[in-house]
Design an enzyme around this catalytic site. Structure first.
Site, PDB file in Angstrom:
ATOM      1  N   LYS B  61       2.022   6.441 -10.696  1.00 37.30           N
ATOM      2  CA  LYS B  61       0.971   5.431 -10.517  1.00 37.30           C
ATOM      3  C   LYS B  61      -0.188   6.056  -9.738  1.00 37.30           C
ATOM      4  O   LYS B  61       0.033   6.824  -8.791  1.00 37.30           O
ATOM      5  CB  LYS B  61       1.548   4.242  -9.742  1.00 37.30           C
ATOM      6  CG  LYS B  61       0.625   3.037  -9.628  1.00 37.30           C
ATOM      7  CD  LYS B  61       1.326   1.911  -8.860  1.00 37.30           C
ATOM      8  CE  LYS B  61       0.457   0.679  -8.717  1.00 37.30           C
ATOM      9  NZ  LYS B  61       1.158  -0.396  -7.980  1.00 37.30           N
ATOM     10  N   SER B 138       0.592  -4.949 -10.212  1.00 40.07           N
ATOM     11  CA  SER B 138      -0.488  -4.003 -10.350  1.00 40.07           C
ATOM     12  C   SER B 138      -0.103  -2.743 -11.125  1.00 40.07           C
ATOM     13  O   SER B 138      -0.983  -2.037 -11.621  1.00 40.07           O
ATOM     14  CB  SER B 138      -0.996  -3.601  -8.963  1.00 40.07           C
ATOM     15  OG  SER B 138      -0.037  -2.820  -8.281  1.00 40.07           O
ATOM     16  N   SER B 163       4.334  -5.773  -7.652  1.00 41.63           N
ATOM     17  CA  SER B 163       3.611  -4.897  -8.563  1.00 41.63           C
ATOM     18  C   SER B 163       4.505  -4.056  -9.468  1.00 41.63           C
ATOM     19  O   SER B 163       4.023  -3.452 -10.418  1.00 41.63           O
ATOM     20  CB  SER B 163       2.694  -3.964  -7.774  1.00 41.63           C
ATOM     21  OG  SER B 163       1.617  -4.702  -7.260  1.00 41.63           O
TER      22      SER B 163
END
Ligand SMILES: [Zn+2]
Lengths: 463, 457
Positions: B61, B138, B163
């Site tokens: 990420k 997210s 997330s």
């Protein structure tokens, strides 16, 4: 104006740890000692330095503070270019320690609290702070451990502040957590029963005294004009004045939150006991011991107790020569010479043996104390053999009356006016005569003998 | 191919790593052109070390620092930032022989539930099942690529309030978020440090453990990293806790699907009712206060001076310059969270909001402890809704958006490990159940979840 000044100090002390407060970069003035943590890079996390915590606890114990049970770090948030994260990791509640005391003569200075925090980067301006078009931010200082110490507003003169700071530095050195490479920065709150003025950024003990004295005079003047107001001023060491800060200080709002990246650290009783046991002798204890052990005068004991290195020299030579002579010579002649050359006693630690030899000669009446003084003034800037110096410079004590009488006669003869003055009651002139003879003999003349001869010569001189 | 099988084949030279990786890069590029899962793709990925994960392709990420690879947090303000160091997780993966293939897109700084809060220089990821819908956030890129990849791959993602869980649910893959402090956060760009965790999104539940074993464990660079060992648990008859309230608030289809799961589980375990009243009632508010308070201080450092965006500064007062950079490069959501977070910690409001929220968090942790006295694991739906269409989100009220984290926030607030398992529904999209267990029972939870995954299939 008869108002008494009321002064409180906020002292920021850089402490001498190997690494910075939250990263492993070397602390102190080496170059390029930065890493993602002290640059506030995204993703970098702080790890507290255990040694810095131990050092702060040492100081807290030395100042008789109450210690907190746990250490919690906070984020103090404000925007400033010297602050890499735009918040400073510091302590708020509880502070590391509070309610300390330090005795200055008969006065007790109350310490409100002390805590640990990180030093920001340093900023330099190419010109005046207000007119510079840019500034340079040097991050090597960023993250250096600082102890912030806040006193109660209990000082009533600049001199008292100086004495306090001098003693504080002596304690810091005793505790081996501070040396010449560490910086001390002071903010002072000064008021004369009127509005409180904060003076920021004072860089040394001498400057503290100057800044506060300046501020007291300024405030008296402005109070008369009715123009005194509450404000923050900056000490300018070049012009030796305080200047108003450009930015209006509204009520400070730092939006503190707990620093979530540092776990709460328990200060255990065992840890405190361990540090307590390892505490060295502190200035007050030392002065007491010096008086007891060497029977020296209290005023010398105090001076020695506040100067760690000078005391080292004293204790090294006081076993071989009269402690009273050693103490008085170190505290007057040597301390005076060091002060004149702006040197610290640390610089002459390697000349202990030479100082001892000098004083032995004084003790055995081989040289005069005056000669010893002259030699030590040279010795502090350069190491040399004092015995050799004494003989090549012909400084051995001269007690040959005939030889001295010749010189004295010459001096008396050449200073008829002074003889008159003496006879008219100006007794000080005698010192002048002795001094002149001493100089002419390179300080080798026995001053008692010279005095006797001069008096006789004046007495006998025709009216 | 599952991770362990893949690693075995690499070991026995049945797979040529070089060929495999270059093939993957091609595939990733193609997927990315269509779905926008990556902020950057590594040109020539190859393993740097021999190790237990030798050759394993991993996506990271873009909220996690990677040395030499642009790291942006999907925010315009960090565009162009190329770090000089690796996050501990990345370092451990590299040392184990894993290969970073690229940086996945996310909501800027992790601020979002739909992965639409991204800087102007980024593109929103599209749901792998239907491109008109969101991936969830997210960690949207991580969820999307995990579903879409037909090659062996594991995604490293992060969770602060959901997330990992949300995009896993919306994309139909497995998501695992460990006990707070089990995986080092050193090198994770802070959103809210006291809540941030690094976890794993995977296509197969068996893929989680081998990767977790590499990234978990004490790290002296993260002061909140735990030094305790992960516990194992002996359970004679598994007790699964159900939160009735959680089932009542979800979409009808999701409730049916989750109740179907519970029925199947009941054949193997005892179902008990547990209460998470405080967590359900105050969780969202507590979370948004703590998270934004911390975030607003974390984002203060982005001011155009030391990294990321910078512009001509000379002759400007620093306040003017900072305001200009921050005004220009922070998105609306970043600004909203900074303002909200600054407000709740200001004098006069701090006691009412920030301090109170930290107290409630303690109560929530206590509530979980109580619940774990009754049940070994707690089962809830992961998300109350199916992935909405992108244009639907744009019309949503901000409070509704924040409320969509209602079910994922509680375990995140409590810092307990949790795992999401995709569940088929009668609709186009799958949904997901979330299982959580007590602190530091992470591996045990994964083992139980693996069993439950089989029971409900
Ligand atoms: Zn550093």
């Amino acid at each position: 104006m008869t108002e008494k000044a009321k002064i409180g100090l906020e002292v920021h002390i850089q402490i001498k740890t190997k690494s910075k407060l939250f990263c492993s970069c070397p602390s102190g003035k080496s170059e390029n000692n930065v890493c993602p943590i002290c640059l506030g890079m995204p993703g970098a996390l702080p790890t507290p330095n255990k040694k810095a915590i131990e050092y702060a606890i040492r100081l807290a114990l030395a100042l008789n503070c109450e210690l907190a049970e746990k250490i919690i770090f906070w984020r103090k948030c404000y925007f400033y270019p010297d602050l890499p994260k735009n918040f400073q990791i510091t302590q708020l509640e509880p502070p590391l320690a509070k309610n300390g005391k330090l005795k200055i003569g008969k006065k007790i200075i109350y310490i409100r609290e002390l805590h640990l925090e990180e030093d920001p980067a340093s900023i330099t301006y190419p010109a005046d702070i207000h007119s510079s078009r840019y500034c340079i931010v040097d991050h090597s200082r960023s993250g250096t451990p600082l102890i912030e110490l806040v006193t109660e507003p209990c000082f009533d003169s600049a001199k008292q502040c100086r004495l306090f700071l001098t003693k504080l530095v002596a304690i810091l050195k005793c505790l081996k957590i501070f040396d010449e490479s560490c910086v001390l920065r002071v903010d002072a709150n000064v008021s004369l029963n009127g509005p409180r003025v904060e003076i920021k950024n004072i860089g040394s003990i001498k400057e503290v005294e100057r800044a506060i004295n300046y501020e007291i005079i300024r405030q008296k003047h402005f109070a008369k004009l009715g123009k005194l107001k509450r404000e923050t001023r900056l000490w300018d060491s070049t012009s030796k004045t305080t200047k108003p800060m450009r930015e209006k200080e509204t009520e400070e709002e730092y939006g503190y939150i707990v620093e979530p990246n540092i776990s709460v650290i328990e200060i255990t009783k065992e840890f405190i006991e361990k540090i307590k046991k390892e505490l060295p002798e502190l200035p007050d204890q030392k002065a007491e011991r010096l008086i007891k052990q060497y029977k020296i005068k209290p005023e010398f004991a105090e001076i020695l107790s506040l100067d760690y290195d000078l005391c080292e020299i004293f204790e090294n030579i006081a076993t071989d020569i009269s402690p009273n002579l050693a103490a008085s010579f170190l505290c007057t002649e040597v301390a005076g010479a060091l002060n004149y050359e702006e040197l610290e006693a640390k610089a002459i630690l390697d000349r202990t043996e030479e100082i001892k030899e000098l004083l032995e000669m004084v003790e055995k009446n081989k040289i005069t104390r005056k000669a010893a003084k002259k030699i030590v003034e040279k010795l502090i800037s350069k190491k040399f053999s004092v015995k050799q110096f004494v003989s090549t410079q012909d400084m051995y004590l001269v007690s040959d009356e005939k030889k001295l009488e010749e010189i004295c006669k010459k001096v008396v003869k050449e200073n008829k006016k002074a003889v008159e003055d003496y006879k008219n009651g100006k007794e000080k002139v005698l010192q002048f005569f002795i001094g002149t003879v001493m100089k002419m003999t390179n300080f080798s003349a026995d001053p008692q003998l010279v005095r006797k001869i001069i008096l006789r010569l004046i007495e006998n001189s025709a009216n | 191919m599952k991770v362990l099988e893949f690693l075995q084949k690499v070991k026995q030279n049945e797979i040529n790593i070089e060929d495999y990786l270059s093939e993957i890069v091609q595939k990733v590029r193609k997927i990315n052109d269509e779905y926008h899962y990556f902020n950057s793709i590594v040109e020539n990925p190859k393993p740097e070390h021999k190790g237990k994960l030798f050759g394993l392709p991993v996506s990271v990420k873009d909220l996690i620092i990677t040395k030499g690879i642009e790291t942006t947090a999907s925010s315009d303000i960090l565009k162009g930032f190329i770090p000089k160091y690796d996050a501990t997780v990345v370092e451990r993966l590299k040392n184990a022989g894993a290969v970073i293939i690229g940086k996945t897109v996310c909501d800027a700084f992790g601020f979002g539930s739909f992965n639409l809060n991204i800087g102007k220089s980024f593109q929103p990821p599209l749901n792998p099942i239907d491109k008109k819908h969101v991936t969830g956030g997210s960690s949207g890129g991580a969820g999307g690529i995990t579903q879409k990849a037909d090659f062996t791959h594991v995604a490293i993602a992060t969770s602060t309030g959901g997330s990992i869980e949300c995009p896993s649910a919306f994309c139909g893959v497995y998501g695992f978020c460990p006990t707070y402090g089990l995986v080092s956060r050193y090198g994770l760009i802070s959103y809210a440090d006291s809540l941030d965790k690094i976890g794993i999104i995977a296509k197969y539940i068996e893929d989680i453990k081998p990767v977790l074993k590499i990234i978990a464990g004490h790290d002296e660079k993260d002061n909140t990293s735990l030094s305790q060992q992960v516990k194992t648990k002996e359970v004679e008859c598994l007790k699964v806790g159900i939160v009735t309230q959680a089932l009542e608030i979800v979409n009808e289809e999701i409730r049916k699907a989750v109740e179907g799961c519970i029925k199947k589980i009941e054949k193997h375990a005892e179902i008990v009712e547990v209460s998470l009243q405080k967590a359900m009632k105050y969780g969202v508010a507590t979370y948004y206060i703590i998270a934004t308070a911390e975030a607003s201080t974390n984002l203060a450092r982005y001011c155009g001076l030391r990294f990321g965006r910078n512009e001509k500064i000379e002759s400007k007062h620093f306040r003017e310059y900072f305001a200009e950079i921050r005004g220009k490069y922070f998105s609306e959501e970043e600004k909203r969270r900074i303002l909200l977070g600054t407000f709740v910690r200001m004098a006069g409001f701090k006691q009412r909001y920030y301090v109170k929220a930290t107290k409630i968090r303690k109560l929530v942790i206590e509530e979980y402890k109580q619940a774990f006295n009754k049940a070994d694991i707690i089962l809830t739906p992961t998300m109350a809704i199916f992935p909405p269409k992108i244009d639907e989100v744009e019309k949503m009220d901000i409070i509704d958006i924040y409320n969509s984290d209602l079910l994922t926030i509680p375990p995140n607030l409590a810092g307990v490990p949790h795992i999401t398992i995709p569940v088929q529904t009668n609709k186009k999209f799958p949904t997901s159940i979330m299982l959580c267990s007590n602190h530091l029972t992470d591996y045990w939870l994964i083992d139980i979840a693996t069993k439950i995954d089989k029971w409900i299939k």
